[in-house]
Write an enzyme that holds these catalytic residues in place. Sequence first.
Site, PDB file in Angstrom:
ATOM      1  N   CYS A   1     -31.049  -3.689 -28.161  1.00 55.52           N
ATOM      2  CA  CYS A   1     -31.607  -2.986 -29.319  1.00 55.52           C
ATOM      3  C   CYS A   1     -30.793  -1.747 -29.656  1.00 55.52           C
ATOM      4  O   CYS A   1     -30.297  -1.045 -28.774  1.00 55.52           O
ATOM      5  CB  CYS A   1     -33.022  -2.540 -29.009  1.00 55.52           C
ATOM      6  SG  CYS A   1     -34.112  -3.906 -28.637  1.00 55.52           S
TER       7      CYS A   1
ATOM      8  N   LYS B   1     -23.709  -6.388 -26.158  1.00 52.76           N
ATOM      9  CA  LYS B   1     -22.560  -5.624 -25.678  1.00 52.76           C
ATOM     10  C   LYS B   1     -22.994  -4.574 -24.659  1.00 52.76           C
ATOM     11  O   LYS B   1     -22.331  -4.362 -23.661  1.00 52.76           O
ATOM     12  CB  LYS B   1     -21.883  -4.949 -26.881  1.00 52.76           C
ATOM     13  CG  LYS B   1     -20.664  -4.124 -26.527  1.00 52.76           C
ATOM     14  CD  LYS B   1     -19.518  -5.015 -26.094  1.00 52.76           C
ATOM     15  CE  LYS B   1     -18.292  -4.244 -25.667  1.00 52.76           C
ATOM     16  NZ  LYS B   1     -17.343  -5.125 -24.943  1.00 52.76           N
TER      17      LYS B   1
ATOM     18  N   LYS C   1     -14.793 -15.091 -19.321  1.00 54.45           N
ATOM     19  CA  LYS C   1     -14.334 -15.029 -20.722  1.00 54.45           C
ATOM     20  C   LYS C   1     -14.520 -16.377 -21.396  1.00 54.45           C
ATOM     21  O   LYS C   1     -14.962 -16.452 -22.537  1.00 54.45           O
ATOM     22  CB  LYS C   1     -12.835 -14.645 -20.811  1.00 54.45           C
ATOM     23  CG  LYS C   1     -12.473 -13.230 -20.502  1.00 54.45           C
ATOM     24  CD  LYS C   1     -12.926 -12.212 -21.525  1.00 54.45           C
ATOM     25  CE  LYS C   1     -14.299 -11.685 -21.213  1.00 54.45           C
ATOM     26  NZ  LYS C   1     -14.446 -10.551 -20.370  1.00 54.45           N
TER      27      LYS C   1
ATOM     28  N   ASN D   1     -35.841   1.465 -28.101  1.00 58.40           N
ATOM     29  CA  ASN D   1     -34.917   0.719 -27.254  1.00 58.40           C
ATOM     30  C   ASN D   1     -35.337   0.974 -25.817  1.00 58.40           C
ATOM     31  O   ASN D   1     -35.435   2.134 -25.414  1.00 58.40           O
ATOM     32  CB  ASN D   1     -33.482   1.211 -27.519  1.00 58.40           C
ATOM     33  CG  ASN D   1     -32.476   0.722 -26.483  1.00 58.40           C
ATOM     34  OD1 ASN D   1     -31.531   1.417 -26.149  1.00 58.40           O
ATOM     35  ND2 ASN D   1     -32.672  -0.468 -25.966  1.00 58.40           N
ATOM     36  N   GLY D   2     -35.623  -0.100 -25.087  1.00 57.01           N
ATOM     37  CA  GLY D   2     -36.035   0.088 -23.704  1.00 57.01           C
ATOM     38  C   GLY D   2     -37.095  -0.930 -23.331  1.00 57.01           C
ATOM     39  O   GLY D   2     -37.190  -1.993 -23.955  1.00 57.01           O
TER      40      GLY D   2
ATOM     41  N   HIS E   1     -14.830 -26.503   0.428  1.00 56.70           N
ATOM     42  CA  HIS E   1     -16.165 -26.281   0.998  1.00 56.70           C
ATOM     43  C   HIS E   1     -17.271 -26.644   0.009  1.00 56.70           C
ATOM     44  O   HIS E   1     -18.403 -26.188   0.162  1.00 56.70           O
ATOM     45  CB  HIS E   1     -16.306 -24.833   1.462  1.00 56.70           C
ATOM     46  CG  HIS E   1     -15.295 -24.450   2.499  1.00 56.70           C
ATOM     47  ND1 HIS E   1     -15.267 -25.013   3.749  1.00 56.70           N
ATOM     48  CD2 HIS E   1     -14.236 -23.600   2.444  1.00 56.70           C
ATOM     49  CE1 HIS E   1     -14.252 -24.514   4.439  1.00 56.70           C
ATOM     50  NE2 HIS E   1     -13.603 -23.661   3.666  1.00 56.70           N
TER      51      HIS E   1
ATOM     52  N   TRP F   1     -32.930  -6.897 -29.929  1.00 53.40           N
ATOM     53  CA  TRP F   1     -32.486  -7.962 -29.023  1.00 53.40           C
ATOM     54  C   TRP F   1     -33.716  -8.298 -28.186  1.00 53.40           C
ATOM     55  O   TRP F   1     -34.119  -7.516 -27.327  1.00 53.40           O
ATOM     56  CB  TRP F   1     -31.338  -7.440 -28.171  1.00 53.40           C
ATOM     57  CG  TRP F   1     -30.612  -8.474 -27.371  1.00 53.40           C
ATOM     58  CD1 TRP F   1     -29.605  -9.294 -27.802  1.00 53.40           C
ATOM     59  CD2 TRP F   1     -30.793  -8.771 -25.979  1.00 53.40           C
ATOM     60  NE1 TRP F   1     -29.161 -10.082 -26.771  1.00 53.40           N
ATOM     61  CE2 TRP F   1     -29.869  -9.789 -25.645  1.00 53.40           C
ATOM     62  CE3 TRP F   1     -31.642  -8.290 -24.981  1.00 53.40           C
ATOM     63  CZ2 TRP F   1     -29.770 -10.328 -24.373  1.00 53.40           C
ATOM     64  CZ3 TRP F   1     -31.539  -8.834 -23.697  1.00 53.40           C
ATOM     65  CH2 TRP F   1     -30.608  -9.840 -23.417  1.00 53.40           C
TER      66      TRP F   1
ATOM     67  N   GLU G   1     -12.905 -13.526 -13.808  1.00 55.04           N
ATOM     68  CA  GLU G   1     -12.925 -12.944 -15.148  1.00 55.04           C
ATOM     69  C   GLU G   1     -12.519 -13.992 -16.202  1.00 55.04           C
ATOM     70  O   GLU G   1     -13.106 -14.046 -17.289  1.00 55.04           O
ATOM     71  CB  GLU G   1     -11.989 -11.718 -15.176  1.00 55.04           C
ATOM     72  CG  GLU G   1     -11.829 -11.026 -16.506  1.00 55.04           C
ATOM     73  CD  GLU G   1     -13.134 -10.498 -17.116  1.00 55.04           C
ATOM     74  OE1 GLU G   1     -14.176 -10.504 -16.454  1.00 55.04           O
ATOM     75  OE2 GLU G   1     -13.083 -10.115 -18.300  1.00 55.04           O
TER      76      GLU G   1
ATOM     77  N   ARG H   1     -23.709  -4.558 -30.690  1.00 58.46           N
ATOM     78  CA  ARG H   1     -24.468  -4.491 -29.435  1.00 58.46           C
ATOM     79  C   ARG H   1     -25.234  -5.778 -29.176  1.00 58.46           C
ATOM     80  O   ARG H   1     -25.652  -6.041 -28.052  1.00 58.46           O
ATOM     81  CB  ARG H   1     -25.484  -3.337 -29.509  1.00 58.46           C
ATOM     82  CG  ARG H   1     -24.846  -1.973 -29.522  1.00 58.46           C
ATOM     83  CD  ARG H   1     -25.846  -0.927 -29.951  1.00 58.46           C
ATOM     84  NE  ARG H   1     -26.905  -0.702 -28.988  1.00 58.46           N
ATOM     85  CZ  ARG H   1     -26.867   0.215 -28.024  1.00 58.46           C
ATOM     86  NH1 ARG H   1     -25.815   0.979 -27.898  1.00 58.46           N
ATOM     87  NH2 ARG H   1     -27.870   0.375 -27.191  1.00 58.46           N
TER      88      ARG H   1
ATOM     89  N   GLU I   1     -18.426 -17.165 -22.017  1.00 59.21           N
ATOM     90  CA  GLU I   1     -19.152 -16.375 -23.025  1.00 59.21           C
ATOM     91  C   GLU I   1     -18.608 -16.574 -24.433  1.00 59.21           C
ATOM     92  O   GLU I   1     -19.355 -16.476 -25.400  1.00 59.21           O
ATOM     93  CB  GLU I   1     -19.211 -14.894 -22.656  1.00 59.21           C
ATOM     94  CG  GLU I   1     -17.883 -14.186 -22.643  1.00 59.21           C
ATOM     95  CD  GLU I   1     -17.982 -12.730 -22.207  1.00 59.21           C
ATOM     96  OE1 GLU I   1     -19.011 -12.091 -22.427  1.00 59.21           O
ATOM     97  OE2 GLU I   1     -17.000 -12.239 -21.639  1.00 59.21           O
TER      98      GLU I   1
HETATM   99  O1  M6R Z   1     -20.648  -1.641 -20.245  1.00 61.14           O
HETATM  100  P1  M6R Z   1     -20.471  -2.306 -18.914  1.00 61.14           P
HETATM  101  O2  M6R Z   1     -19.042  -2.439 -18.528  1.00 61.14           O
HETATM  102  O3  M6R Z   1     -21.278  -1.671 -17.842  1.00 61.14           O
HETATM  103  O4  M6R Z   1     -21.048  -3.748 -19.109  1.00 61.14           O
HETATM  104  C1  M6R Z   1     -21.233  -4.615 -18.031  1.00 61.14           C
HETATM  105  C2  M6R Z   1     -21.242  -6.044 -18.483  1.00 61.14           C
HETATM  106  O5  M6R Z   1     -22.355  -6.284 -19.308  1.00 61.14           O
HETATM  107  C3  M6R Z   1     -19.968  -6.379 -19.259  1.00 61.14           C
HETATM  108  O6  M6R Z   1     -18.850  -6.086 -18.496  1.00 61.14           O
HETATM  109  C4  M6R Z   1     -19.931  -7.864 -19.667  1.00 61.14           C
HETATM  110  O7  M6R Z   1     -19.907  -8.668 -18.546  1.00 61.14           O
HETATM  111  C5  M6R Z   1     -18.711  -8.112 -20.532  1.00 61.14           C
HETATM  112  N1  M6R Z   1     -18.869  -7.535 -21.838  1.00 61.14           N
HETATM  113  C6  M6R Z   1     -18.386  -9.559 -20.643  1.00 61.14           C
HETATM  114  O8  M6R Z   1     -17.176  -9.740 -21.302  1.00 61.14           O
END
Ligand code: M6R
Length: 595
Positions: free
Chosen positions: A2, A590, A472, A98-99, A491, A72, A468, A27, A475
């Site tokens: 949010c 985000k 990527k 937001n919260g 394993h 959100w 990573e 966001r 997502e």
């Molecule tokens: O703002 P942050 O780095 O703390 O966010 C943590 C994760 O939500 C963030 O790294 C997320 O995994 C990435 N945006 C994915 O690409």
Amino acid sequence: MCGIVAYIGFQPAAPIIYKCLGKLEYRGYDSCGIAISNRDNITVEKDTKRVAALQFNTLPLDGKIGLGHTRWATCGEPSRANAHPHVDCLHKIAVVHNGNIENFEELRKALVGEGHIFTSETDTEVLPHLIEKYYEGELGQAVTRAIKDIRGSFAIAVICAGEEKVVLAKQKSPLVIGLIDKEYIAASDIAALLDYTDRVMYLEEGDVCNITTVGIELYRNGVLTELTEERIAWKPADTRLGGFSHYMMKEINEQPRVITETLAAFEGVSEKLIGLLDPPENRRTSLLMVGCGTSYHSALVGKYIFEELIGRPVNVELASELNYRANVIADKVALAISQSGETADTLQAVRRIKATGCKMVCITNVEGSQLSRLADLSIYTKAGPEISVASTKTFIAQVALLYAICISHANIDEILKKDLERGLGQIPILIRQFLNEQSNIETLGRYLATFNNVLFVARGINYPVALEGALKLKETSYIHGEGYAAGELKHGPFALLDSNTPAIAIVAHDRTYEAMLTNIREIKTRKAPVIAVVEEGDKEVADLVDIVIEVPHTDPFFSPMLNVVALQLLAYYTALERGCPIDFPRNLAKTVTVE
Ligand code: M6R
């Protein structure tokens, strides 16, 4: 997650609020809404539309005070009824939030018992009703009283028909006020404000604040307190696409500059940091690193770097896991990594770690963020705003900083230190060269787009890069990508391998090289297609696998920084081929401001 916006000033509020909401879209959200106060009336418009569509489909709203929200969904499905702003029974008080209100069910039950009528399934809706219950002619006092009943996290903005003010309150969720001459815009993050001002004030936990066109009245622990003004370094142009079709591609291309600027800025804090990390009594103690998602992966790279170069033990923890441990085991210093500096899990972990008496260093991209306020020392990645949900440039900046920290911290011979500094300084040039010259990743993306499962494998310092790369891919393209330590395949994951499950092997010329060749042979034997990310000219791997992505030669110690760029591009082109909304993947946010 949010996003909230509030405006008070002498201009029509609605266009400003819509524009700021547009800047919060990154966001992540599923519905949005606006409330405008005009003398004795509050008009609310909300829907499960995009911000631009809501603005386009509603009549112009007249009034110089208002609220906006991108939602959100966490409590109640995305729907018009559940979208914010929420109002009281008399439609005189409007709230955006937001919260997460943990005790909303009991509050709601009590309020219903007292005759309040609810129209949504949200936790937020208890707020306007509580404020209505406590309202005795002054909004600020009613809000102050209402939040005493609330357990959980909140950043709220509230307006009331007939009162020319906006009231803000903050507990754990982010809230910043942008200052313009006799106008104020409050928002969840500074990206919303950049088009209007670079002057900001940050609220702290428990703050309640009344804003009128005359000024800001801030109550901290019930005491009237002066807020300090700060300047934002980011520019409005930083949030624009600048000729790229997606933010993700723009941000991938910004990486060389981002590394250079991050390393240059680090020189200014290096001494302070070393003072904190390295007093004699700390040298043999372990360093705890925490983060989530991509930031967790950069912490994992940090573990390999620190242990490789200086032998200092590093424990890396997912913040969300650490928060539910019975005991937090931390030595003298810990490091939290977060792009946004607002990730609720990371903030909570930092609070727990600090409570043990451990000193806290943070790496974050956002000055003024809650994380930077909690930390004893903040080191900033100079990535500028990262808009794409998939983190790219902030990952590389975090990793660059971890290298710089480790090298400056290392008790090693000066010649080796200089060599390493030179090697790190070369990385932006090599990434630029790779971005300019790589030719087959787009085609490979089209190929990868035809599969449902992809395995990413690596060893050693590139193991976090495999994690990573998989993150990527999943997502952005919605293909199931799984990162695995190559030695672990036998394993369990070997059972998955067949001609429909390609493996992406990240191969560095370090002590893991021979073992990786063995693993690749094993994968090939199971008929899985293999794509390898290798250093240019690596004939041995090229002869073994189906396709190679060649990255420029570097000291293998720095290879994660080149290899990850190849995987970012691969995810991007795969998502492009599948027609996915690359910058704003479904269900993701985000900035993750709830635990
Ligand atoms: O703002 P942050 O780095 O703390 O966010 C943590 C994760 O939500 C963030 O790294 C997320 O995994 C990435 N945006 C994915 O690409």
